[in-house]
Write an enzyme that holds these catalytic residues in place. Structure first.
Site, PDB file in Angstrom:
ATOM      1  N   ASN A 256       0.867  -1.180   0.000  1.00 40.33           N
ATOM      2  CA  ASN A 256       0.000   0.000   0.000  1.00 40.33           C
ATOM      3  C   ASN A 256       0.903   1.230   0.000  1.00 40.33           C
ATOM      4  OD1 ASN A 256      -1.784   2.065   0.487  1.00 40.33           O
ATOM      5  ND2 ASN A 256      -2.341   1.407   2.557  1.00 40.33           N
TER       6      ASN A 256
ATOM      7  N   LYS B 254       0.124   4.282  -0.274  1.00 35.74           N
ATOM      8  CA  LYS B 254      -0.494   5.503   0.297  1.00 35.74           C
ATOM      9  C   LYS B 254      -0.262   6.671  -0.669  1.00 35.74           C
ATOM     10  CE  LYS B 254      -0.035   3.349   4.757  1.00 35.74           C
ATOM     11  NZ  LYS B 254       0.136   3.436   6.204  1.00 35.74           N
TER      12      LYS B 254
ATOM     13  N   GLU C 277      -6.530   4.990   7.898  1.00 35.39           N
ATOM     14  CA  GLU C 277      -6.334   6.406   7.557  1.00 35.39           C
ATOM     15  C   GLU C 277      -7.604   6.986   6.924  1.00 35.39           C
ATOM     16  OE1 GLU C 277      -2.667   5.699   5.485  1.00 35.39           O
ATOM     17  OE2 GLU C 277      -1.765   5.211   7.415  1.00 35.39           O
TER      18      GLU C 277
ATOM     19  N   GLY D 277       2.856   2.426  10.819  1.00 34.56           N
ATOM     20  CA  GLY D 277       3.849   3.490  10.675  1.00 34.56           C
ATOM     21  C   GLY D 277       4.605   3.811  11.951  1.00 34.56           C
TER      22      GLY D 277
ATOM     23  N   HIS E 195      -9.417   1.467   5.136  1.00 35.78           N
ATOM     24  CA  HIS E 195      -8.097   1.625   5.775  1.00 35.78           C
ATOM     25  C   HIS E 195      -8.241   2.587   6.952  1.00 35.78           C
ATOM     26  CE1 HIS E 195      -3.936   2.723   6.460  1.00 35.78           C
ATOM     27  NE2 HIS E 195      -3.624   1.585   5.879  1.00 35.78           N
TER      28      HIS E 195
ATOM     29  N   SER F 120       3.704  -2.041  10.373  1.00 37.41           N
ATOM     30  CA  SER F 120       5.153  -2.149  10.625  1.00 37.41           C
ATOM     31  C   SER F 120       5.745  -3.503  10.221  1.00 37.41           C
ATOM     32  CB  SER F 120       5.474  -1.824  12.088  1.00 37.41           C
ATOM     33  OG  SER F 120       5.116  -0.473  12.358  1.00 37.41           O
TER      34      SER F 120
ATOM     35  N   GLU G  58      -5.270  -4.700  10.770  1.00 37.23           N
ATOM     36  CA  GLU G  58      -4.243  -3.662  10.920  1.00 37.23           C
ATOM     37  C   GLU G  58      -4.502  -2.871  12.200  1.00 37.23           C
ATOM     38  OE1 GLU G  58      -2.247  -2.478   6.935  1.00 37.23           O
ATOM     39  OE2 GLU G  58      -3.900  -1.128   7.321  1.00 37.23           O
TER      40      GLU G  58
HETATM   41  P1  13P Z   1       3.328   0.495   7.671  1.00 37.61           P
HETATM   42  O1  13P Z   1       3.788  -0.810   7.074  1.00 37.61           O
HETATM   43  O2  13P Z   1       4.085   1.671   7.160  1.00 37.61           O
HETATM   44  O3  13P Z   1       3.235   0.411   9.154  1.00 37.61           O
HETATM   45  O4  13P Z   1       1.809   0.730   7.138  1.00 37.61           O
HETATM   46  C1  13P Z   1       0.885  -0.280   7.272  1.00 37.61           C
HETATM   47  C2  13P Z   1      -0.326   0.076   6.503  1.00 37.61           C
HETATM   48  O5  13P Z   1      -1.049   0.988   6.831  1.00 37.61           O
HETATM   49  C3  13P Z   1      -0.621  -0.713   5.296  1.00 37.61           C
HETATM   50  O6  13P Z   1      -1.909  -0.471   4.834  1.00 37.61           O
END
Ligand code: 13P
Length: 270
Positions: free
Chosen positions: A11, A13, A110, A188, A108, A228, A182
Site C-alpha cells: 500500500n 499511500k 487512515e 507506521g 483503511h 510495521s 491492521e
Molecule cells: P506500515 O507498514 O508503514 O506500518 O503501514 C501499514 C499500513 O497501513 C498498510 O496499509
C-alpha cells in the site's frame, strides 16, 4: 488441505506519481527476474505480489507490470460506492476495473480516522465492489486506546459486522474477499503486533467469517496482517497458521525491503 496463496500487498499511500510508479514496478520486476529462485517462485505463484499506487499512478503501474512479464496484481486504495455522478473528487469501482485493478483496499484506518469514513460507508463500498467483481481488501483494527481498554475483539467484530451487513454467503465462497487486520497503533510506528497477537486476531476474524458464511468461506478467505511489517519480522509473522500475507506500507516503497519481505515469505513456505 487449503491452499491460500499468501498475498504481499504494497500500500503506497500518497507516494509515487505515475513515472515513479512505472519505474518502481519495472525495477521490482527486473530484480525478481535476475534472481532465479525468486523468479521461479513468483512465476509459480507461490506468493502473490500486489501493488496499490495512488489513483493517478495506476495506469502507468499497470503498463510497467505488463512490460515486465512478472506476475503482479494491481489494486487501488479506495473507491466510491456509486458508479458515477456528482461526487467531486471521487473515483468509482468501475473506473478502477477499467484501468486494470483486481483489488481495492476499503476501510483503511487512515480513511476511517483522517477522512471520517464510517462503518456504514465502508459497508456500501463492500457491496458495490463485490457486485462488480472487484475484490475488496477490508481493513479492520483497533486503536491503542481501544486495545488498552480491552475491547479489541468487540471493535473488530463491529467493523466486520457492519462491513458484511446485507451480504450473503455465496459472495464470499470463492475467496473473493480479503481481510486485513491492521491495529492502528502498529501502523507506521515500527511497533508490529506480536506474532501471537496477529495470529489470535486473524483466527478471530476467520471464526467470524465461519459463523456468518460457513466453513468453506472461512477456509477460503485470505486474512492479512498489516502494521510495521519489515523484512526482519516477516518470517515469524508468516509462520502463523491464520496469517495469509501482509499489507505493507513503508517497507513496500523500496525495492530491496519489499523484496526482502517476499523472499522471507517464500523461505517460510518452501
Ligand atoms: P506500515 O507498514 O508503514 O506500518 O503501514 C501499514 C499500513 O497501513 C498498510 O496499509
Amino acid at each position: 488441505m487449503v491452499n491460500r496463496v499468501p498475498l504481499l500487498a504494497g500500500n503506497w499511500k500518497m507516494n509515487k506519481g505515475p513515472l515513479e510508479a512505472e519505474n518502481f514496478v519495472k525495477d521490482l520486476a527486473s530484480t525478481i527476474h535476475d534472481n532465479e529462485s525468486l523468479s521461479k517462485a513468483v512465476k509459480a505463484r507461490i506468493v502473490e505480489i500486489g501493488v496499490f499506487p495512488p489513483f493517478v499512478s495506476l495506469e502507468r503501474a499497470k503498463k510497467g507490470i505488463f512490460i515486465s512479464g512478472i506476475p503482479m496484481s494491481l489494486g487501488a486504495q479506495n473507491m466510491h460506492w456509486e458508479d458515477n455522478g456528482a461526487f467531486t473528487g471521487e473515483v468509482s469501482g468501475e473506473m478502477l476495473k477499467e484501468v486494470g485493478c483486481k483489488y481495492v483496499i476499503l476501510g483503511h484506518s487512515e480513511r476511517r480516522h483522517i477522512f471520517r469514513e464510517t462503518n456504514e460507508m465502508i459497508g456500501k463500498k463492500m457491496k458495490k465492489a463485490l457486485s462488480i467483481g472487484l475484490k475488496p481488501i477490508l481493513c479492520v483494527g483497533e486503536t491503542l486506546e481501544e486495545r488498552d481498554g480491552g475491547i479489541t475483539e468487540s471493535v473488530v467484530e463491529e467493523q466486520l459486522e457492519e462491513a458484511f451487513r446485507g451480504l450473503t454467503g455465496p459472495l464470499n465462497q470463492e475467496g473473493n474477499v480479503i481481510i486485513a487486520y491492521e491495529p492502528v497503533w502498529a501502523i507506521g510506528t515500527g511497533r508490529k503486533a506480536s506474532d501471537e497477537d496477529a495470529q489470535r486476531m486473524c483466527l478471530f476474524i476467520r471464526k467470524f467469517i465461519g459463523d456468518k458464511f460457513g466453513f468453506t468461506a472461512a477456509q477460503n478467505v485470505r486474512i492479512l496482517y498489516g502494521g510495521s511489517v519489515k523484512p526482519d519480522n516477516t518470517k515469524g509473522l508468516m509462520s502463523q497458521a491464520d496469517v495469509d500475507g501482509a499489507l505493507i506500507g513503508g517497507a513496500s516503497l523500496d525495492v530491496e525491503s519489499f523484496l526482502g519481505i517476499v523472499k522471507n515469505t517464500i523461505d517460510v513456505l518452501l
